[in-house]
Write an enzyme that holds these catalytic residues in place. Structure first.
Site, PDB file in Angstrom:
ATOM      1  N   SER A  12      20.815 -28.464  13.003  1.00  0.00           N
ATOM      2  CA  SER A  12      20.704 -27.716  12.166  1.00  0.00           C
ATOM      3  C   SER A  12      20.423 -26.352  12.164  1.00  0.00           C
ATOM      4  CB  SER A  12      19.386 -28.281  11.224  1.00  0.00           C
ATOM      5  OG  SER A  12      18.506 -28.485  11.654  1.00  0.00           O
ATOM      6  N   ASN A  13      19.659 -26.069  13.384  1.00  0.00           N
ATOM      7  CA  ASN A  13      19.984 -24.526  13.843  1.00  0.00           C
ATOM      8  C   ASN A  13      20.873 -24.153  14.084  1.00  0.00           C
ATOM      9  OD1 ASN A  13      16.424 -23.877  13.776  1.00  0.00           O
ATOM     10  ND2 ASN A  13      16.520 -26.042  14.606  1.00  0.00           N
ATOM     11  N   LYS A  81      16.324 -31.482  26.901  1.00  0.00           N
ATOM     12  CA  LYS A  81      16.224 -32.256  28.669  1.00  0.00           C
ATOM     13  C   LYS A  81      14.957 -30.814  28.768  1.00  0.00           C
ATOM     14  CE  LYS A  81      19.818 -33.500  31.614  1.00  0.00           C
ATOM     15  NZ  LYS A  81      19.735 -33.007  32.434  1.00  0.00           N
ATOM     16  N   ASN A  97      14.671 -20.553  23.273  1.00  0.00           N
ATOM     17  CA  ASN A  97      14.309 -21.775  22.564  1.00  0.00           C
ATOM     18  C   ASN A  97      13.428 -21.695  21.013  1.00  0.00           C
ATOM     19  OD1 ASN A  97      13.768 -24.976  22.703  1.00  0.00           O
ATOM     20  ND2 ASN A  97      12.208 -24.689  23.789  1.00  0.00           N
ATOM     21  N   HIS A  99      11.061 -23.571  18.910  1.00  0.00           N
ATOM     22  CA  HIS A  99       9.488 -24.757  19.464  1.00  0.00           C
ATOM     23  C   HIS A  99       9.010 -25.142  17.730  1.00  0.00           C
ATOM     24  CE1 HIS A  99       7.345 -27.897  20.454  1.00  0.00           C
ATOM     25  NE2 HIS A  99       6.543 -27.091  20.350  1.00  0.00           N
ATOM     26  N   GLU A 169      12.774 -22.985  11.129  1.00  0.00           N
ATOM     27  CA  GLU A 169      13.322 -23.068  12.403  1.00  0.00           C
ATOM     28  C   GLU A 169      14.598 -22.381  11.468  1.00  0.00           C
ATOM     29  OE1 GLU A 169      13.934 -26.137  14.109  1.00  0.00           O
ATOM     30  OE2 GLU A 169      12.064 -27.102  13.602  1.00  0.00           O
TER      31      GLU A 169
HETATM   32  C1  GRF Z   1      13.532 -30.139  15.422  1.00  0.00           C
HETATM   33  O1  GRF Z   1      12.665 -31.242  15.812  1.00  0.00           O
HETATM   34  C2  GRF Z   1      13.112 -28.904  15.161  1.00  0.00           C
HETATM   35  O2  GRF Z   1      11.923 -28.684  15.262  1.00  0.00           O
HETATM   36  C3  GRF Z   1      13.826 -28.453  16.682  1.00  0.00           C
HETATM   37  O3  GRF Z   1      14.340 -29.487  17.503  1.00  0.00           O
HETATM   38  C4  GRF Z   1      14.758 -30.966  16.525  1.00  0.00           C
HETATM   39  C5  GRF Z   1      16.076 -30.647  15.807  1.00  0.00           C
HETATM   40  O4  GRF Z   1      16.465 -29.740  15.191  1.00  0.00           O
HETATM   41  N1  GRF Z   1      13.888 -27.407  17.001  1.00  0.00           N
HETATM   42  P1  GRF Z   1      17.652 -29.400  14.572  1.00  0.00           P
HETATM   43  O5  GRF Z   1      18.603 -30.207  13.211  1.00  0.00           O
HETATM   44  O6  GRF Z   1      19.320 -30.450  15.468  1.00  0.00           O
HETATM   45  O7  GRF Z   1      18.560 -28.266  14.949  1.00  0.00           O
END
Ligand code: GRF
Length: 196
Positions: A12-13, A81, A97, A99, A169
């Site tokens: 999603s990010n 990873k 990154n 977090h 995020e």
């Molecule tokens: C989520 O827990 C987010 O907080 C962290 O990675 C996980 C998956 O995020 N950054 P995404 O939907 O795969 O971007």
């Protein structure tokens, strides 16, 4: 600038970055999305947007791909990873990154995904949030670029808090990528200057 995104999960990010590249907000071009998980939905998102999507677990091969794509910025978007010192040094202050907590709280080894939010709630913290930082040799400990906060509600559980933090995020990560592409982020030691 050329961007490479590493994912391990839903992406999603990644999607937030894809959207802002496509709408012109980010003056950058995602050249490749790489995942250490063959079934990461993030790879599917890349394919749907005609972005090169690669399943690759071997770090040396990941570095090779990023270099052959002339990537200027590596974004770890839910990449579960550890990055080796060798990989870090290849992209010193060119690897970001995200977090899902306010570093230096609730971070480091063992603190990822929902575990982070469990710990925040378990501790009784009243505020949480998300952090974008440059990657250095220590997990979640590189120079901080941007943070934003959310309130922790009395009736929150890890899922409801995770959802609220994820929204933050999706705002601060694309913003950091945008500002990096515009040359508005500079680093001196641990201090990051962002001219917004
Ligand atoms: C989520 O827990 C987010 O907080 C962290 O990675 C996980 C998956 O995020 N950054 P995404 O939907 O795969 O971007």
């Amino acid at each position: 600038l050329n961007i490479g995104v590493l994912v391990s999960g839903g992406g999603s990010n990644l999607q937030a970055i894809i959207d802002d590249c496509e709408n012109g907000e980010i003056k950058g071009n995602i050249k490749v999305v790489i995942s250490n998980k063959e079934d990461a939905f993030g790879l599917e998102r890349a394919r749907k947007h005609n972005i090169r999507a690669v399943f690759e677990k071997n770090e040396d091969k990941v570095i090779k791909i990023l270099k052959e794509e002339n990537v200027d910025l590596v974004v770890l978007a839910g990449y579960l990873k550890i990055i080796s010192p060798k990989f870090v040094s290849e992209f010193e202050n060119k690897m970001m990154n995200i977090h899902p907590s306010l570093i230096p709280s609730f971070c480091g080894d063992g603190f990822y995904g929902e575990k982070v939010h469990q710990a925040v709630i378990g501790y009784g913290a009243k505020v949480s949030g998300a952090t974008v930082h440059f990657v250095n040799e220590e997990a979640d400990a590189g120079p901080i670029i941007m943070q934003d906060t959310v309130k922790v509600m009395d009736n929150d559980d890890a899922k409801t808090l995770a959802k609220r933090v994820l929204e933050v995020e999706h705002t601060i990560l694309p913003r950091c990528v945008k500002l990096f592409c515009e040359g508005k982020i500079s680093v001196e030691g641990r201090k990051v200057k962002v001219s917004e």
